[in-house]
Design an enzyme around this catalytic site. Structure first.
Site, PDB file in Angstrom:
ATOM      1  N   ASP A  83       0.845  -1.206   0.000  1.00 16.14           N
ATOM      2  CA  ASP A  83       0.000   0.000   0.000  1.00 16.14           C
ATOM      3  C   ASP A  83       0.879   1.254   0.000  1.00 16.14           C
ATOM      4  OD1 ASP A  83       0.913  -0.213   2.592  1.00 16.14           O
ATOM      5  OD2 ASP A  83      -1.052  -0.052   3.548  1.00 16.14           O
ATOM      6  N   ASP A 122      -1.035  -6.234  -0.970  1.00 16.55           N
ATOM      7  CA  ASP A 122      -1.286  -5.599   0.328  1.00 16.55           C
ATOM      8  C   ASP A 122      -2.718  -5.072   0.351  1.00 16.55           C
ATOM      9  OD1 ASP A 122      -0.396  -4.810   2.763  1.00 16.55           O
ATOM     10  OD2 ASP A 122       0.852  -3.165   2.044  1.00 16.55           O
ATOM     11  N   LYS A 152      -1.724  -9.761   2.038  1.00 13.12           N
ATOM     12  CA  LYS A 152      -1.207  -9.296   3.339  1.00 13.12           C
ATOM     13  C   LYS A 152      -2.195  -8.338   4.007  1.00 13.12           C
ATOM     14  CE  LYS A 152       2.452  -6.235   3.649  1.00 13.12           C
ATOM     15  NZ  LYS A 152       1.962  -5.128   4.471  1.00 13.12           N
ATOM     16  N   GLU A 154      -2.591  -5.953   7.737  1.00 16.18           N
ATOM     17  CA  GLU A 154      -1.954  -5.448   8.971  1.00 16.18           C
ATOM     18  C   GLU A 154      -2.886  -5.778  10.133  1.00 16.18           C
ATOM     19  OE1 GLU A 154      -0.819  -1.329   8.754  1.00 16.18           O
ATOM     20  OE2 GLU A 154       0.182  -1.590   6.832  1.00 16.18           O
ATOM     21  N   GLU A 221       7.289  -5.808  11.206  1.00 16.33           N
ATOM     22  CA  GLU A 221       7.909  -4.518  10.857  1.00 16.33           C
ATOM     23  C   GLU A 221       8.407  -3.789  12.104  1.00 16.33           C
ATOM     24  OE1 GLU A 221       5.763  -2.132   8.046  1.00 16.33           O
ATOM     25  OE2 GLU A 221       6.947  -0.338   8.473  1.00 16.33           O
TER      26      GLU A 221
HETATM   27  O1  KIV Z   1       3.328  -1.444   1.880  1.00  9.63           O
HETATM   28  C1  KIV Z   1       4.501  -1.755   2.080  1.00  9.63           C
HETATM   29  O2  KIV Z   1       5.394  -1.378   1.330  1.00  9.63           O
HETATM   30  C2  KIV Z   1       4.807  -2.592   3.236  1.00  9.63           C
HETATM   31  C3  KIV Z   1       6.237  -2.880   3.547  1.00  9.63           C
HETATM   32  C4  KIV Z   1       7.026  -1.694   3.870  1.00  9.63           C
HETATM   33  C5  KIV Z   1       6.368  -3.951   4.533  1.00  9.63           C
HETATM   34  O3  KIV Z   1       3.923  -3.037   3.885  1.00  9.63           O
END
Ligand code: KIV
Length: 328
Positions: A83, A122, A152, A154, A221
């Protein structure tokens, strides 16, 4: 006289540019020939095996097909359509602005550019937090429309029901724990995670609960190295670190940081090259060529027959416009 000099200068510039381009092409061709070609697409199973065998896995963010093609050529195992595209591509100040449809479109482009690389998509802010069913559907869109291999989110342990539901639906979930940039507005900025004993233990408990719910990979992270080390020790799934120290099975950074294109980089993502000045030089070189009409050989030509016919057609147009009162 002056035009002769300009012509001579142009042809010398063209000759040296062609020689340099040819040299670049030859160097690139030999580098490509030397670089490993992945015979078959990497899968989550082969990646887990690789990680468990002790081989460190490299992951970079990527937001377009052209770059993805080069990163696959380099042998990078995982491309994350993060993201952070909202910041790197769209210029937002935070990832909370990254649009869902935009990220799905980018994911599909990255997979087209790197068909043999694992592509991790993401899920952006509010595409999964408001409602579990909506989260599952949106994750599914990353797989069906975006062709993602991994999705992914969070999360902490409060998202266990969502992860279980996604997992039950057949979605390969990566649980992003530790520092979670999508919370940065709420927390008043970005910060490291697990720096106190209580927070570190909570992070380990989050990881355990999320893996038990079906997460197939963890991304941690910004934590102290000893916390990530314990996480790896306890984890039954691969752990990718982003500023979490050397114990992780793999590492990820934002590509623009690695290329030196960003104004600032975190300490764990220092630039490998200074690409910004090279980009500047290429842009300024192009300006110079445009201003001096140094455009290289022109690729489109007419046959003699077509050229003669065109000259005749232009003559007719001229006489027509003279006949109809136009100026000559
Ligand atoms: O969105 C992203 O780039 C990330 C990474 C920095 C882990 O989640």
């Amino acid at each position: 006289m002056l035009s002769d000099e300009i012509l001579m200068h142009q042809s010398q510039a063209e000759t040296s540019r062609n020689a340099a381009t040819e040299q670049n092409r030859r160097t690139l061709a030999s580098e490509i020939a030397d670089s490993p070609q992945r015979a078959a697409p990497l899968t989550i199973r082969s990646l887990s095996k690789l990680m468990r065998s002790g081989q460190r896995v490299s992951c970079l963010t990527c937001y377009d097909a052209t770059t993805a093609r080069w990163l696959e050529q380099a042998g990078i195992e995982v491309l994350l359509v993060g993201d952070t595209a909202g910041e790197m591509v769209l210029g937002f100040s935070s990832t909370v602005h990254t649009p869902l449809d935009f990220l799905i479109t980018l994911t599909a482009g990255v997979k087209r550019g790197a068909p043999n690389t694992l592509v991790m998509a993401d899920m952006p802010f509010l595409s999964y937090q408001a409602d579990d069913a909506e989260g599952v559907r949106n994750a599914g869109r990353f797989m069906t429309e975006g062709n993602a291999d991994l999705v992914k989110v969070e999360v902490d342990r409060s998202f266990v029901p969502l992860v279980a539901r996604m997992s039950r639906a057949g979605i390969p979930v990566v649980a992003h724990i530790g520092s979670r940039p999508q919370l940065s507005k709420q927390q008043g900025g970005y910060s490291a995670a697990g720096k106190s004993c209580i927070d570190a233990v909570a992070l380990l408990d989050d990881a355990r609960a999320l893996v038990d719910a079906g997460a197939q990979m963890l991304l941690v992270e910004a934590t102290p190295a000893e916390v990530a080390e314990q996480l790896v020790r306890e984890s039954s799934v691969p752990v990718i670190g982003c500023g979490a120290g050397p114990a992780c099975h793999g590492q990820v950074v934002v590509l623009q940081d690695l290329l030196g294109l960003t104004a600032w980089q975190p300490a764990f993502a220092l630039p490998a090259i200074d690409f910004g000045p090279q980009l500047l030089a290429a842009a300024r070189g192009w300006m110079q060529r445009v201003r001096t009409n140094d455009l290289g050989p022109h690729p489109y030509t007419m046959t003699d027959v077509q050229r003669d016919a065109f000259a005749a057609a232009v003559a007719v147009r001229r006489s027509d416009s003279t006949g109809s009162g136009g100026t000559t």
